[in-house]
Design an enzyme around this catalytic site. Structure first.
Site, PDB file in Angstrom:
ATOM      1  N   ASP A  82       0.845  -1.194   0.000  1.00  0.00           N
ATOM      2  CA  ASP A  82       0.000   0.000   0.000  1.00  0.00           C
ATOM      3  C   ASP A  82       0.887   1.253   0.000  1.00  0.00           C
ATOM      4  O   ASP A  82       1.782   1.387   0.849  1.00  0.00           O
ATOM      5  CB  ASP A  82      -0.876  -0.039   1.275  1.00  0.00           C
ATOM      6  CG  ASP A  82      -2.001   0.974   1.260  1.00  0.00           C
ATOM      7  OD1 ASP A  82      -2.427   1.363   0.160  1.00  0.00           O
ATOM      8  OD2 ASP A  82      -2.457   1.356   2.359  1.00  0.00           O
ATOM      9  N   HIS A  83       0.674   2.146  -0.939  1.00  0.00           N
ATOM     10  CA  HIS A  83       1.405   3.433  -1.004  1.00  0.00           C
ATOM     11  C   HIS A  83       2.926   3.287  -1.042  1.00  0.00           C
ATOM     12  O   HIS A  83       3.635   3.949  -0.260  1.00  0.00           O
ATOM     13  CB  HIS A  83       1.012   4.334   0.183  1.00  0.00           C
ATOM     14  CG  HIS A  83      -0.394   4.803   0.132  1.00  0.00           C
ATOM     15  ND1 HIS A  83      -0.835   5.784  -0.717  1.00  0.00           N
ATOM     16  CD2 HIS A  83      -1.487   4.412   0.819  1.00  0.00           C
ATOM     17  CE1 HIS A  83      -2.136   5.981  -0.556  1.00  0.00           C
ATOM     18  NE2 HIS A  83      -2.564   5.136   0.367  1.00  0.00           N
ATOM     19  N   ASP A 104       2.815   4.908  -5.507  1.00  0.00           N
ATOM     20  CA  ASP A 104       2.051   6.139  -5.331  1.00  0.00           C
ATOM     21  C   ASP A 104       2.912   7.342  -5.706  1.00  0.00           C
ATOM     22  O   ASP A 104       3.655   7.881  -4.891  1.00  0.00           O
ATOM     23  CB  ASP A 104       1.573   6.244  -3.872  1.00  0.00           C
ATOM     24  CG  ASP A 104       0.752   7.500  -3.636  1.00  0.00           C
ATOM     25  OD1 ASP A 104       0.617   8.315  -4.581  1.00  0.00           O
ATOM     26  OD2 ASP A 104       0.258   7.685  -2.508  1.00  0.00           O
ATOM     27  N   HIS A 211      -9.254   4.789  -2.465  1.00  0.00           N
ATOM     28  CA  HIS A 211      -8.572   4.869  -1.161  1.00  0.00           C
ATOM     29  C   HIS A 211      -9.442   5.685  -0.205  1.00  0.00           C
ATOM     30  O   HIS A 211     -10.394   6.339  -0.613  1.00  0.00           O
ATOM     31  CB  HIS A 211      -7.214   5.570  -1.328  1.00  0.00           C
ATOM     32  CG  HIS A 211      -6.167   4.686  -1.902  1.00  0.00           C
ATOM     33  ND1 HIS A 211      -5.055   4.292  -1.195  1.00  0.00           N
ATOM     34  CD2 HIS A 211      -6.069   4.096  -3.113  1.00  0.00           C
ATOM     35  CE1 HIS A 211      -4.320   3.510  -1.952  1.00  0.00           C
ATOM     36  NE2 HIS A 211      -4.904   3.377  -3.135  1.00  0.00           N
ATOM     37  N   GLY A 212      -9.044   5.668   1.064  1.00  0.00           N
ATOM     38  CA  GLY A 212      -9.726   6.511   2.045  1.00  0.00           C
ATOM     39  C   GLY A 212     -11.199   6.201   2.147  1.00  0.00           C
ATOM     40  O   GLY A 212     -12.041   7.092   2.263  1.00  0.00           O
ATOM     41  N   ALA A 213     -11.534   4.903   2.126  1.00  0.00           N
ATOM     42  CA  ALA A 213     -12.950   4.517   1.989  1.00  0.00           C
ATOM     43  C   ALA A 213     -13.574   3.973   3.279  1.00  0.00           C
ATOM     44  O   ALA A 213     -14.611   3.334   3.225  1.00  0.00           O
ATOM     45  CB  ALA A 213     -13.087   3.498   0.868  1.00  0.00           C
ATOM     46  N   ASN A 254     -10.359   0.439  -0.310  1.00  0.00           N
ATOM     47  CA  ASN A 254      -9.336   0.356   0.758  1.00  0.00           C
ATOM     48  C   ASN A 254      -9.898   0.725   2.123  1.00  0.00           C
ATOM     49  O   ASN A 254     -10.491   1.805   2.289  1.00  0.00           O
ATOM     50  CB  ASN A 254      -8.211   1.350   0.452  1.00  0.00           C
ATOM     51  CG  ASN A 254      -7.288   0.865  -0.648  1.00  0.00           C
ATOM     52  OD1 ASN A 254      -7.608  -0.085  -1.348  1.00  0.00           O
ATOM     53  ND2 ASN A 254      -6.150   1.518  -0.777  1.00  0.00           N
ATOM     54  N   ILE A 255      -9.675  -0.141   3.095  1.00  0.00           N
ATOM     55  CA  ILE A 255     -10.199   0.088   4.436  1.00  0.00           C
ATOM     56  C   ILE A 255      -9.121  -0.186   5.483  1.00  0.00           C
ATOM     57  O   ILE A 255      -8.613  -1.301   5.589  1.00  0.00           O
ATOM     58  CB  ILE A 255     -11.435  -0.809   4.686  1.00  0.00           C
ATOM     59  CG1 ILE A 255     -12.561  -0.393   3.713  1.00  0.00           C
ATOM     60  CG2 ILE A 255     -11.907  -0.713   6.135  1.00  0.00           C
ATOM     61  CD1 ILE A 255     -13.618  -1.429   3.510  1.00  0.00           C
ATOM     62  N   SER A 257      -8.809   2.611   8.499  1.00  0.00           N
ATOM     63  CA  SER A 257      -9.269   3.342   9.694  1.00  0.00           C
ATOM     64  C   SER A 257     -10.396   2.620  10.423  1.00  0.00           C
ATOM     65  O   SER A 257     -10.437   2.600  11.657  1.00  0.00           O
ATOM     66  CB  SER A 257      -9.725   4.754   9.305  1.00  0.00           C
ATOM     67  OG  SER A 257      -8.628   5.487   8.826  1.00  0.00           O
TER      68      SER A 257
HETATM   69  O1  G3H Z   1      -3.420   4.865   3.586  1.00  0.00           O
HETATM   70  C1  G3H Z   1      -2.642   4.515   4.457  1.00  0.00           C
HETATM   71  C2  G3H Z   1      -2.977   3.329   5.293  1.00  0.00           C
HETATM   72  O2  G3H Z   1      -4.092   3.583   6.114  1.00  0.00           O
HETATM   73  C3  G3H Z   1      -1.784   2.869   6.045  1.00  0.00           C
HETATM   74  O3  G3H Z   1      -1.493   3.712   7.113  1.00  0.00           O
HETATM   75  O4  G3H Z   1       0.922   4.193   6.820  1.00  0.00           O
HETATM   76  O5  G3H Z   1      -0.191   4.455   9.048  1.00  0.00           O
HETATM   77  O6  G3H Z   1       0.236   2.166   8.084  1.00  0.00           O
HETATM   78  P1  G3H Z   1      -0.037   3.640   7.802  1.00  0.00           P
HETATM   79  P1  13P Z   2      -9.051   4.789   5.367  1.00  0.00           P
HETATM   80  O1  13P Z   2      -8.162   5.656   6.200  1.00  0.00           O
HETATM   81  O2  13P Z   2     -10.297   5.476   4.967  1.00  0.00           O
HETATM   82  O3  13P Z   2      -9.322   3.461   6.015  1.00  0.00           O
HETATM   83  O4  13P Z   2      -8.256   4.469   3.991  1.00  0.00           O
HETATM   84  C1  13P Z   2      -7.279   3.474   3.956  1.00  0.00           C
HETATM   85  C2  13P Z   2      -6.481   3.497   2.702  1.00  0.00           C
HETATM   86  O5  13P Z   2      -6.793   4.161   1.748  1.00  0.00           O
HETATM   87  C3  13P Z   2      -5.277   2.662   2.673  1.00  0.00           C
HETATM   88  O6  13P Z   2      -4.530   2.858   1.511  1.00  0.00           O
HETATM   89 ZN    ZN Z   3      -4.569   4.845   0.767  1.00  0.00          ZN
END
Ligand code: G3H
Ligand code: 13P
Ligand code: ZN
Length: 309
Positions: A82-83, A104, A211-213, A254-255, A257
């Site tokens: 991820d990212h 990313d 993302h951010g979902a 993507n989930i 949070s």
């Molecule tokens: O989008 C990012 C993910 O929620 C991962 O978060 O970099 O704090 O592990 P993190």
């Molecule tokens: P949330 O912070 O909405 O869970 O998004 C997670 C995410 O996009 C991970 O890449």
């Molecule tokens: Zn993300």
């Protein structure tokens, strides 16, 4: 069942009008909660690992835990970076057995994003690994992403065909108003479905990523606040918007949070109600169960990928 890439999953999801859940994993209890839920409803899964997760838990530990989950569940699971923010990080994950990576480059100018993404695509495709890229910038602050609201930008649909053609990526994350973390909207939640529609029109059959979902489930926010926390105004993406996106070109949602919130709320409640307990198994068991319940709900009521493994 060995680890799989996202290719086949996305094709079926696109054609079937549903989305695959991409859940962030950081430790054993999170992996167990997610995979036990998916097994019960027979859903394919993407387990994603951020640079921060890899630093926290160690690449090998996470891979071995995911291998254990495959043995236990027999599900098709894709392990995804991820990212990823550099070629070196993507290469290290590919060499270490990930079946998918995100590069990313969304904070770079268009040409630079293309150049850097293409470098990752060339290396990944040579090893049979799929690649996600991003155009547009989501707001939000976590370890892996730190974009202020003023630096965020919606995806420009005029750029998507050229970007996909020149990079050869397998999927594309777009910015339509979601953001990372637990504070997504100041006023009423609003997503730019017009942008998604235009992207879909320009890239027929091509998988889009959201993302951010997280929906930032109000019950869990209330539980955190009831048991000593302080999250006033936390607000996420309404589930009906996610369902709509999943029925369109969005194949990966993507989930992270929501998982954090469910776990933290449950542990806060447990500790408040059992102040003399100090065995981690006692508070991690309900936290794991909360993750399982949450993920099952997402799969069945939001993503629609139950029965699709
Ligand atoms: O989008 C990012 C993910 O929620 C991962 O978060 O970099 O704090 O592990 P993190
Ligand atoms: P949330 O912070 O909405 O869970 O998004 C997670 C995410 O996009 C991970 O890449
Ligand atoms: Zn993300």
């Amino acid at each position: 069942m060995p680890l799989v890439t996202s290719k086949e999953m996305f094709k079926k999801a696109y054609d079937g009008g549903y989305a695959i859940g991409a859940f962030n994993v950081n430790n054993m209890e999170i992996i167990q909660g997610i995979t036990e839920a998916a097994k019960e409803v027979n859903a394919p899964l993407i387990l994603q690992v951020s640079a921060g997760a890899r630093k926290y838990a160690n690449h090998t530990y996470l891979m071995k835990l995911i291998e254990a989950a495959i043995i236990e569940t027999g599900l098709p699971i894709c392990v995804h970076l991820d990212h990823g923010d550099s070629f070196e990080l993507c290469k290290s994950c590919i060499d270490g057995g990930f079946t998918s990576v995100m590069f990313d480059g969304s904070h770079h100018p268009f040409e630079e994003n293309i150049k850097l993404t293409k470098q990752v695509v060339d290396y990944a495709h040579d090893k049979g690994v799929t690649v996600e890229a991003e155009l547009g910038r989501l707001a939000g602050i976590e370890d892996a992403v730190n974009v202020s609201e003023k630096d965020s930008a919606f995806t420009d649909p005029n750029e998507v065909e050229e970007f996909v053609k020149r990079t050869g990526v397998d999927s594309l994350a777009i910015a339509i108003g979601t953001s990372h973390g637990a504070f997504k909207f100041k006023g009423e939640p609003k997503l730019r479905f017009d942008i998604l529609e235009e992207v879909q029109r320009r890239l027929p059959g091509f998988p889009i990523v959201l993302h951010g979902a997280s929906s930032v489930i109000p019950e869990y926010v209330d539980m955190v606040n009831k048991y000593g926390g302080n999250m006033p105004g936390a607000k996420g993406v309404p589930e009906e918007m996610l369902r709509k996106a999943a029925s369109m070109a969005v194949c990966k949602i993507n989930i992270d949070s929501d998982l954090r919130l469910a776990m933290t709320a449950t542990i806060r409640k447990y500790m408040a109600e059992n102040p003399s307990h100090f065995d981690p198994r006692q508070y991690l068991s309900p936290a794991r169960a909360a993750i399982k319940e949450l993920v099952k709900n997402k799969i069945v009521n939001v993503l629609g990928c139950n029965g699709k493994a």
